[in-house]
Motif scaffolding. Structure first.
Motif, mmCIF file in Angstrom:
data_model
loop_
_atom_site.group_PDB
_atom_site.id
_atom_site.type_symbol
_atom_site.label_atom_id
_atom_site.label_comp_id
_atom_site.label_asym_id
_atom_site.label_seq_id
_atom_site.Cartn_x
_atom_site.Cartn_y
_atom_site.Cartn_z
ATOM 1 N N TRP A 167 0.824 -1.209 0.000
ATOM 2 C CA TRP A 167 0.000 0.000 0.000
ATOM 3 C C TRP A 167 0.857 1.257 0.000
ATOM 4 C CZ3 TRP A 167 -4.953 0.603 -1.080
ATOM 5 C CH2 TRP A 167 -5.751 -0.539 -1.059
ATOM 6 N N LEU A 168 0.607 2.091 -1.012
ATOM 7 C CA LEU A 168 1.306 3.357 -1.141
ATOM 8 C C LEU A 168 0.260 4.477 -1.102
ATOM 9 C CD1 LEU A 168 3.559 2.472 -4.220
ATOM 10 C CD2 LEU A 168 3.994 1.987 -1.810
ATOM 11 N N ALA A 169 0.728 5.697 -0.949
ATOM 12 C CA ALA A 169 -0.208 6.819 -0.993
ATOM 13 C C ALA A 169 0.481 8.067 -1.516
ATOM 14 C CB ALA A 169 -0.798 7.084 0.385
ATOM 15 N N LEU A 170 -0.299 8.879 -2.223
ATOM 16 C CA LEU A 170 0.163 10.220 -2.596
ATOM 17 C C LEU A 170 0.186 11.047 -1.308
ATOM 18 C CD1 LEU A 170 0.082 9.460 -5.492
ATOM 19 C CD2 LEU A 170 -1.844 10.995 -5.867
ATOM 20 N N ARG A 171 1.244 11.772 -1.101
ATOM 21 C CA ARG A 171 1.369 12.479 0.175
ATOM 22 C C ARG A 171 0.268 13.520 0.373
ATOM 23 N NH1 ARG A 171 6.753 16.131 -1.323
ATOM 24 N NH2 ARG A 171 5.741 17.320 -2.979
ATOM 25 N N PRO A 172 -0.404 13.482 1.534
ATOM 26 C CA PRO A 172 -1.425 14.490 1.826
ATOM 27 C C PRO A 172 -0.828 15.714 2.519
ATOM 28 C CG PRO A 172 -1.509 12.767 3.467
ATOM 29 C CD PRO A 172 -0.406 12.389 2.520
ATOM 30 N N GLU A 173 0.417 15.601 2.946
ATOM 31 C CA GLU A 173 1.106 16.718 3.592
ATOM 32 C C GLU A 173 2.587 16.390 3.589
ATOM 33 O OE1 GLU A 173 2.018 16.824 7.513
ATOM 34 O OE2 GLU A 173 2.609 14.805 6.994
ATOM 35 N N GLY A 174 3.423 17.318 3.995
ATOM 36 C CA GLY A 174 4.846 17.129 3.798
ATOM 37 C C GLY A 174 5.660 16.657 4.988
ATOM 38 N N THR A 175 5.138 16.919 6.198
ATOM 39 C CA THR A 175 5.962 16.641 7.372
ATOM 40 C C THR A 175 6.319 15.161 7.512
ATOM 41 O OG1 THR A 175 5.031 18.527 8.534
ATOM 42 C CG2 THR A 175 6.070 16.843 9.891
ATOM 43 N N ALA A 176 5.346 14.289 7.294
ATOM 44 C CA ALA A 176 5.586 12.862 7.470
ATOM 45 C C ALA A 176 6.762 12.392 6.609
ATOM 46 C CB ALA A 176 4.325 12.066 7.134
ATOM 47 N N GLY A 177 6.755 12.806 5.356
ATOM 48 C CA GLY A 177 7.832 12.406 4.456
ATOM 49 C C GLY A 177 9.169 13.019 4.847
ATOM 50 N N ALA A 178 9.114 14.254 5.313
ATOM 51 C CA ALA A 178 10.353 14.930 5.728
ATOM 52 C C ALA A 178 10.963 14.206 6.919
ATOM 53 C CB ALA A 178 10.068 16.386 6.067
ATOM 54 N N VAL A 179 10.121 13.791 7.845
ATOM 55 C CA VAL A 179 10.609 13.073 9.024
ATOM 56 C C VAL A 179 11.169 11.709 8.609
ATOM 57 C CG1 VAL A 179 9.941 11.991 11.204
ATOM 58 C CG2 VAL A 179 9.062 14.251 10.615
ATOM 59 N N ARG A 180 10.450 11.037 7.723
ATOM 60 C CA ARG A 180 10.929 9.750 7.225
ATOM 61 C C ARG A 180 12.311 9.906 6.592
ATOM 62 N NH1 ARG A 180 10.673 9.490 2.094
ATOM 63 N NH2 ARG A 180 12.892 9.221 2.329
ATOM 64 N N ALA A 181 12.487 10.954 5.799
ATOM 65 C CA ALA A 181 13.769 11.187 5.134
ATOM 66 C C ALA A 181 14.854 11.532 6.152
ATOM 67 C CB ALA A 181 13.636 12.319 4.123
ATOM 68 N N TYR A 182 14.477 12.302 7.146
ATOM 69 C CA TYR A 182 15.425 12.699 8.200
ATOM 70 C C TYR A 182 15.958 11.462 8.916
ATOM 71 C CZ TYR A 182 17.078 14.971 12.514
ATOM 72 O OH TYR A 182 17.831 15.400 13.576
ATOM 73 N N VAL A 183 15.048 10.544 9.206
ATOM 74 C CA VAL A 183 15.442 9.326 9.925
ATOM 75 C C VAL A 183 16.219 8.387 9.006
ATOM 76 C CG1 VAL A 183 14.584 7.250 11.066
ATOM 77 C CG2 VAL A 183 13.526 9.477 11.542
ATOM 78 N N GLN A 184 15.669 8.160 7.802
ATOM 79 C CA GLN A 184 16.282 7.209 6.870
ATOM 80 C C GLN A 184 17.719 7.613 6.516
ATOM 81 O OE1 GLN A 184 13.955 6.363 3.369
ATOM 82 N NE2 GLN A 184 15.741 5.730 2.169
ATOM 83 N N ASN A 185 17.935 8.914 6.319
ATOM 84 C CA ASN A 185 19.270 9.376 5.926
ATOM 85 C C ASN A 185 20.149 9.762 7.118
ATOM 86 O OD1 ASN A 185 18.976 9.458 2.852
ATOM 87 N ND2 ASN A 185 17.177 10.600 3.527
ATOM 88 N N PRO B 93 16.069 8.560 16.681
ATOM 89 C CA PRO B 93 16.328 8.848 18.087
ATOM 90 C C PRO B 93 15.382 9.955 18.557
ATOM 91 C CG PRO B 93 17.960 9.918 16.709
ATOM 92 C CD PRO B 93 17.118 9.103 15.795
ATOM 93 N N PRO B 94 15.121 10.038 19.867
ATOM 94 C CA PRO B 94 14.244 11.106 20.355
ATOM 95 C C PRO B 94 14.766 12.448 19.871
ATOM 96 C CG PRO B 94 14.818 9.606 22.131
ATOM 97 C CD PRO B 94 15.637 9.204 20.953
ATOM 98 N N THR B 95 13.941 13.161 19.105
ATOM 99 C CA THR B 95 14.378 14.414 18.491
ATOM 100 C C THR B 95 13.214 15.383 18.444
ATOM 101 O OG1 THR B 95 15.829 13.117 17.026
ATOM 102 C CG2 THR B 95 15.417 15.410 16.405
ATOM 103 N N PRO B 96 13.287 16.452 19.201
ATOM 104 C CA PRO B 96 12.208 17.433 19.136
ATOM 105 C C PRO B 96 12.236 18.147 17.778
ATOM 106 C CG PRO B 96 14.011 18.282 20.463
ATOM 107 C CD PRO B 96 14.376 16.870 20.111
ATOM 108 N N ALA B 97 11.082 18.617 17.338
ATOM 109 C CA ALA B 97 11.043 19.280 16.030
ATOM 110 C C ALA B 97 9.833 20.193 15.932
ATOM 111 C CB ALA B 97 11.003 18.242 14.917
ATOM 112 N N ILE B 98 9.930 21.114 14.993
ATOM 113 C CA ILE B 98 8.809 22.030 14.766
ATOM 114 C C ILE B 98 8.801 22.411 13.293
ATOM 115 C CG2 ILE B 98 10.256 24.010 15.430
ATOM 116 C CD1 ILE B 98 7.665 25.403 16.369
ATOM 117 N N LEU C 84 20.090 12.068 9.297
ATOM 118 C CA LEU C 84 20.539 13.458 9.313
ATOM 119 C C LEU C 84 20.838 13.932 10.723
ATOM 120 C CD1 LEU C 84 18.183 15.030 6.605
ATOM 121 C CD2 LEU C 84 20.420 13.964 6.346
ATOM 122 N N TYR C 85 20.288 13.215 11.729
ATOM 123 C CA TYR C 85 20.552 13.576 13.126
ATOM 124 C C TYR C 85 22.017 13.376 13.484
ATOM 125 C CZ TYR C 85 19.545 8.574 13.093
ATOM 126 O OH TYR C 85 19.514 7.251 12.757
#
Length: 404
Positions: free
Chosen positions: A76-94, A294-299, A96-97
């Motif tokens: 199951w895939l989906a067209l993104r309904p908003e951007g934060t989820a994907g940005a967080v996924r990319a942050y974790v996957q790559n 890892p636990p990472t606050p964000a806004i 960046l922390y």
RNA sequence: GAGAGCGUAGCUCAGCUGGCAGAGCAGUGGACUGUGGAUCCACGGGUCGCGGGUUCGACUCCCGUCGCUCUCCCCA
């Protein structure tokens, strides 16, 4: 009715609309650059679960607004309904922390929500979003809201920025309980939807627009009175900084967002003209961890590009347009003039209409040209062109030697 | 998911209690083959969203359908 039409809620942006759209994007990106946000280019498709996990299973977006589909392997895939989820996924996957103590990223592009289109709402719409990962400092919240305020005022749009704090893991459960108890007392006044929300997501009842619900919630306990020490301190520091920055804001104790991941600060810039939300965002201190980092606050925040450009009155005038008009057997010479003018950085249209001078001047007029460059046999033989100012009608002879 | 309004020329829209499909703007051409802008003249352009029904006859009335717009819900 044409045989083929664009899909409902998916629109073409033409002419002036496209220009306004770009003007908004460009302005926001220029601002983001000044705050040193770096661009991250994200995919439009993610695994469905990324959105379910971050936005929240019980939200409207996940329950009924997603363009979800299965790929050839049945995933199951989906067209993104908003951007934060994907940005967080990319942050974790790559990871960046692991690179910097904190990261400031922005993205832009289309988002998709399968809901009924209406004014300022489309199934494909565009957002520019920015996220700051890795700092819990309230000064970050202040910078982000300041940025939102600057964007709005530079676009010359009237909006009020509403802010609220919706607490954290520590204090929100207590508030939830208190609110539930209050809602039970006023059960009789609640609309059908809110009766259902009362137990599942009581906070959402706070911003219901049904008059009786508003009434029922008037004396409800407020989140701000239940904040733990940390959240209270965070919220008051934020207000202090915003005041120092002269960012006008309005506290709205009933401001709740429709996405589950928010914590502490939430904010929304609402158009005074249309009453719709233009830019919105908030803090989400558990989401990175929720998606395996890892636990990472964000806004972060997201700006609705369509909603902004539809309110835009005027855009910057463009560079003056030149039209080169060849009449007679002089096209070869005209091409060289066109080339030379463009290499000087001028915006040049070569007339593609084979007609007399009169018709071509008419054309230049229709296309809104500021200058016409007249080229006939005389000009070609004499090694010059005639520059005509279309506003004043004045003409001057300009010597021209083709570069070799 | 629930509700309302609207579909007639490229655009904006008229078209009455059924009787030959219209205007303005835009477009094209033209006394003017080296001078444009609100000068004049001429011309082209339509499955009246689609399907059915009533009628001698439907753009008009009825039913259905599709599309668009708006509102609620929710959201950027």
């Amino acid at each position: 009715m044409p045989e083929f039409q664009s899909v409902r809620g998916f629109h073409d942006l033409i002419g002036e609309e496209a220009k306004k759209f770009r003007a908004v994007c460009d302005l926001i990106k220029r601002k983001l650059a000044l705050y040193n946000f770096e661009e991250i280019v994200l995919p439009v498709v993610e695994f469905l679960e990324v959105f379910q996990r971050s936005i929240g299973e019980a939200t409207d977006i996940v329950q009924k607004e997603m363009f979800a589909f299965q790929d050839k392997k049945g995933r199951w895939l989906a067209l993104r309904p908003e951007g934060t989820a994907g940005a967080v996924r990319a942050y974790v996957q790559n990871r960046l922390y692991a690179i910097k103590p904190y990261a400031k990223l922005f993205y832009e592009g289309p988002m998709f929500r399968h809901e009924r289109p209406q004014a300022g709402r489309y199934r494909q719409f565009h957002q520019i979003g920015a996220e700051v990962f890795g700092s819990i400092e309230p000064v970050v919240d202040a910078e982000v809201i300041h940025l939102v305020h600057e964007i709005l005022s530079e676009l010359n749009l009237k909006a009020v920025i509403e802010i609220n704090s919706i607490g954290c893991k520590v204090c929100r459960p207590d508030y939830r309980e208190a609110l539930k108890q209050h809602l039970n007392k006023v059960e009789g006044q609640l609309c059908e939807v809110c009766l259902d929300r009362k137990d599942r997501n009581p906070l959402r009842v706070l911003d219901c627009k049904v008059p009786t619900c508003k009434e029922a919630v008037r004396d409800a306990p407020k989140m701000v009175d239940f904040l733990c020490n940390e959240c209270r301190e965070h919220y008051s520091k934020l207000k202090e900084y915003l005041t120092a920055l002269s960012v006008p804001f309005q506290e709205n104790p009933h401001l709740v967002r429709g996405l589950d991941y928010y914590t502490k600060t939430v904010f929304e810039a609402v158009s005074t003209e249309l009453g719709i939300t233009l830019i919105a965002g908030g803090r989400y201190d558990y989401l990175v961890e929720e998606l395996g980092g890892p636990p990472t606050p964000a806004i972060g925040f997201a700006a609705g590009v369509e909603r902004l450009y539809m309110l835009l009155k005027e855009i910057q005038p463009e560079e003056p347009l030149y039209m080169v008009i060849p009449f007679g057997d002089v096209v070869d010479y005209a091409l060289l003039v066109v080339k030379a003018l463009r290499s000087e950085g001028k915006r040049v249209e070569l007339s593609y209409k084979r007609a007399g001078l009169k018709k071509q001047l008419e054309l230049a007029n229709k296309l809104g040209c500021r200058y016409a460059v007249l080229i006939g046999e005389e000009e070609k033989e004499g090694g010059f062109y005639t520059l005509k100012d279309m506003e004043t009608g004045q003409q001057v002879r300009v010597e021209f030697t083709p570069a070799l």
